[in-house]
Design an enzyme around this catalytic site. Structure first.
Site, PDB file in Angstrom:
ATOM      1  N   GLY A 304       0.823  -1.202   0.000  1.00 23.37           N
ATOM      2  CA  GLY A 304       0.000   0.000   0.000  1.00 23.37           C
ATOM      3  C   GLY A 304       0.859   1.255   0.000  1.00 23.37           C
ATOM      4  O   GLY A 304       1.961   1.295  -0.568  1.00 23.37           O
ATOM      5  N   SER A 305       0.394   2.285   0.695  1.00 20.34           N
ATOM      6  CA  SER A 305       0.980   3.620   0.553  1.00 20.34           C
ATOM      7  C   SER A 305       2.382   3.781   1.123  1.00 20.34           C
ATOM      8  O   SER A 305       3.035   4.787   0.838  1.00 20.34           O
ATOM      9  CB  SER A 305       0.049   4.661   1.184  1.00 20.34           C
ATOM     10  OG  SER A 305      -1.158   4.746   0.455  1.00 20.34           O
ATOM     11  N   THR A 306       2.862   2.847   1.937  1.00 26.31           N
ATOM     12  CA  THR A 306       4.260   2.954   2.369  1.00 26.31           C
ATOM     13  C   THR A 306       5.192   2.870   1.164  1.00 26.31           C
ATOM     14  O   THR A 306       6.314   3.395   1.200  1.00 26.31           O
ATOM     15  CB  THR A 306       4.625   1.849   3.382  1.00 26.31           C
ATOM     16  OG1 THR A 306       4.245   0.577   2.848  1.00 26.31           O
ATOM     17  CG2 THR A 306       3.935   2.076   4.722  1.00 26.31           C
ATOM     18  N   LYS A 308       4.845   4.400  -1.505  1.00 24.01           N
ATOM     19  CA  LYS A 308       4.947   5.724  -2.131  1.00 24.01           C
ATOM     20  C   LYS A 308       6.306   6.365  -1.845  1.00 24.01           C
ATOM     21  O   LYS A 308       6.732   7.278  -2.572  1.00 24.01           O
ATOM     22  CB  LYS A 308       3.807   6.618  -1.650  1.00 24.01           C
ATOM     23  CG  LYS A 308       2.441   6.191  -2.198  1.00 24.01           C
ATOM     24  CD  LYS A 308       1.290   6.973  -1.570  1.00 24.01           C
ATOM     25  CE  LYS A 308      -0.048   6.493  -2.148  1.00 24.01           C
ATOM     26  NZ  LYS A 308      -1.208   7.109  -1.467  1.00 24.01           N
TER      27      LYS A 308
END
Length: 579
Positions: A304-306, A308
């Site tokens: 997920g967003s980690t 990014k």
């Protein structure tokens, strides 16, 4: 008649010649045995009259970073019988059955078996072994042995691992560093007569064992306790399936703590920590294998967003984005024929790159991924080391599951840019982020730091040097700043800690199938943000109720940092306030 005499003489001559030939052969054979094969047959004769028993070597200890003993040895005994030396078999059977709490028939079968030596039971307590020795039973041997003992029980169970009945490592560091820890067994040699009875006047000869070497590791027992307590607390509070926490030094890759709760009792590693009612033997073995799995290295998940952080690093390094670049988020971004939504359905509106990072805005990072393009973006995966294993000194590390470059279209590029449609291990994510925030040098995550002999003298330090530069120092510093803003005033604000500069990134991903409504909540953070010394990753699997990473995972790392930063000598600044 003359013919008969001639025949008789020929027969006698033939017999004589045969006897002479046999005699000559025997003489040559005897000479051969005496002159050329004497050593071989002397050795065979000696072997027939020698009985050999092992003396187990003490396994090397495992010490934590401060010198606490995490894995040690306890003296136990092996009880054996020698059939030819037993004088009172019924008394032997009675005493061994009583002392060892075994059925008489099982012991009788071994006592009556005609073998050179028959083992009755291993891992017998020294107290019981001494009691049997005091009975002075002819034909009963009590040999001292060692059994692995873990003073802290379940602490770091999936990291340390355990040994089997033969004292060999099975999982974890115990098997990874087997050659260092195992030592060399000794021998006890006794001489016997033709009936196998020991010759008392011959005595015993001993080849003394050599103890294994001691392994010192970077894991700190106190920090490990903080991590395990925090993981157990959030797992219980959120009724999660399991929780993984990693703490490491991003400057050199030393791992300070690693837990994947629930852990298990290292002194009873074959006792399941779940209800076994109705389980078949095969199901119990599968459950044991699952219990022993270390999700930090053995399993992959959708980050997920980690992830990014990786997209931001590549975009900044390649120059396709800068801190003041402006974006617009209407709540979605259309890529080819797909409408990919932001987590904020109404959209974030106009925002800078830094604000997009604070908001964890999917369209912003999709745009960065598209600006990079498949070839360049994939090149950064390779440059950052994401497509290889980390090389951690634990067995069973899994690999990243990523699209092949030739199969990655615009839609795949878009989803990967915000952390979906592929899988990674927690240790790979933690190691890669460490390498991106530490100034840009790739680190190898590891536990082993030094090897000592049994007397405590240093044999060698274990080296895990920094790898290639994967990011420029300038970009690394910029990234640190961006991630500090995420904690100071963005989605990671629940990781904010008074008196410290903390950087980090939250994530909430949905597992497959998406219709199952099962989530993975996570947060990766580091401190101090301007000179990272500690990095922490918390991954919560299938939390119930509120499941957002910024809400439930970020506070876990904050609580751990609050405890361990002063412990590591990183004191808070006297005055600090949240922006």
């Amino acid at each position: 008649m003359l013919k008969t005499k001639i025949f008789h003489k020929k027969k006698v001559l033939t017999v004589f010649l045969v006897c002479a030939a046999v005699l000559i052969f025997l003489i040559f054979r005897l000479a051969d045995l005496m002159l050329f094969e004497s050593e071989y047959y002397a050795k065979k004769a000696q072997d027939l009259h020698e009985r050999e028993r092992d003396i187990k070597a003490a396994r090397g200890e495992i010490l934590d970073a401060s010198g606490k003993v995490l894995a040690a040895n306890r003296t136990v005994c092996t009880i054996s019988v020698i059939h030819s030396q037993i004088e009172e078999p019924e008394e032997v059977i009675r005493v061994l059955s009583e002392k060892l709490e075994m059925e008489e028939e099982k012991i009788r079968a071994r006592v009556e078996k005609r073998s050179s030596i028959e083992r009755i039971k291993t891992n017998v307590s020294k107290e019981i072994g001494d009691q049997i020795r005091e009975c002075d039973l002819a034909g009963v041997k009590v040999d001292e042995d060692y059994k692995r003992y873990y003073p802290f029980g379940s602490l770091a169970s999936k990291v340390l691992g355990f040994t089997g009945s033969d004292n060999q490592g099975i999982i974890g560091l115990e098997v990874q560093y087997e050659e260092i820890l195992k030592g060399t067994d000794g021998k006890i040699l006794t001489l016997t007569d033709a009936r196998g009875v020991e010759l008392p006047e011959a005595g015993e000869s001993r080849l003394e064992p050599i103890a294994g070497n001691t392994l010192k590791i970077s894991l700190d027992a106190n920090i490990q306790k903080f991590a395990e307590q925090a993981a157990e607390k959030v797992m219980e509070k959120k009724s999660a399936d399991r929780v993984s926490i990693l703490l490491m030094n991003p400057q050199n890759g030393e791992i300070l703590a690693m837990t994947d709760v629930p852990e298990f009792d290292l002194n009873q590693p074959f006792t399941l920590n779940v209800d076994t009612t109705g389980m078949s033997g095969e199901e119990k073995q599968d459950a044991l294998n699952q219990m022993w799995r270390n999700g930090c290295i053995n399993d992959t998940y959708e980050p997920g967003s980690t992830f990014k952080i990786i997209t931001a690093s590549a975009g900044l390094e390649e120059g396709v984005v800068s801190l003041n670049d402006h974006f617009s988020c209407p709540g979605f971004k259309i890529v080819e024929d797909r409408k990919i939504r932001c987590h904020k359905v109404a959209g974030h509106g106009a925002e800078t790159f830094v604000q997009g990072a604070q908001n964890s805005c999917n369209p912003v990072f999709i745009e960065i991924g598209l600006r990079l393009g498949v070839e360049k973006y994939y090149g950064y995966f390779q440059q950052f080391g994401l497509l290889n294993k980390t090389g951690i000194d634990l067995p069973g590390e899994a690999s990243t599951i990523m699209h092949k470059m030739e199969d990655m279209g615009q839609v795949e590029l878009a989803t990967v840019s915000f952390g979906q449609s592929f899988q990674i291990t927690p240790i790979q994510l933690a190691s890669t982020v460490s390498s991106l925030i530490n100034g840009g040098r790739r680190v190898t995550p590891h536990f082993g730091t030094a090897v000592y002999d049994s007397e405590g003298a240093l044999i060698r330090k274990l080296e895990f040097p920094l790898g290639d530069r994967i990011l420029s120092e300038e970009t690394s510093k910029t990234l640190d700043y961006v991630l500090e803003q995420v904690v100071d005033g963005g989605s990671g604000k629940n990781a904010y800690l008074e008196g410290y500069h903390v950087g980090g990134k939250t994530a909430t991903s949905e597992t497959l199938p998406r219709s199952a409504n099962r989530y993975i909540s996570s947060f990766i953070g580091f401190a101090p943000a301007d000179d990272p010394q500690v990095l922490g990753l918390c991954v919560i699997h299938n939390p119930q109720g509120v499941y957002y990473g910024g809400t439930i995972a970020a506070p876990v790392i904050r609580e751990i940092f609050e405890n361990i930063l002063p412990y590591l000598g990183l004191e808070p600044e006297e005055s600090s306030g949240q922006d």
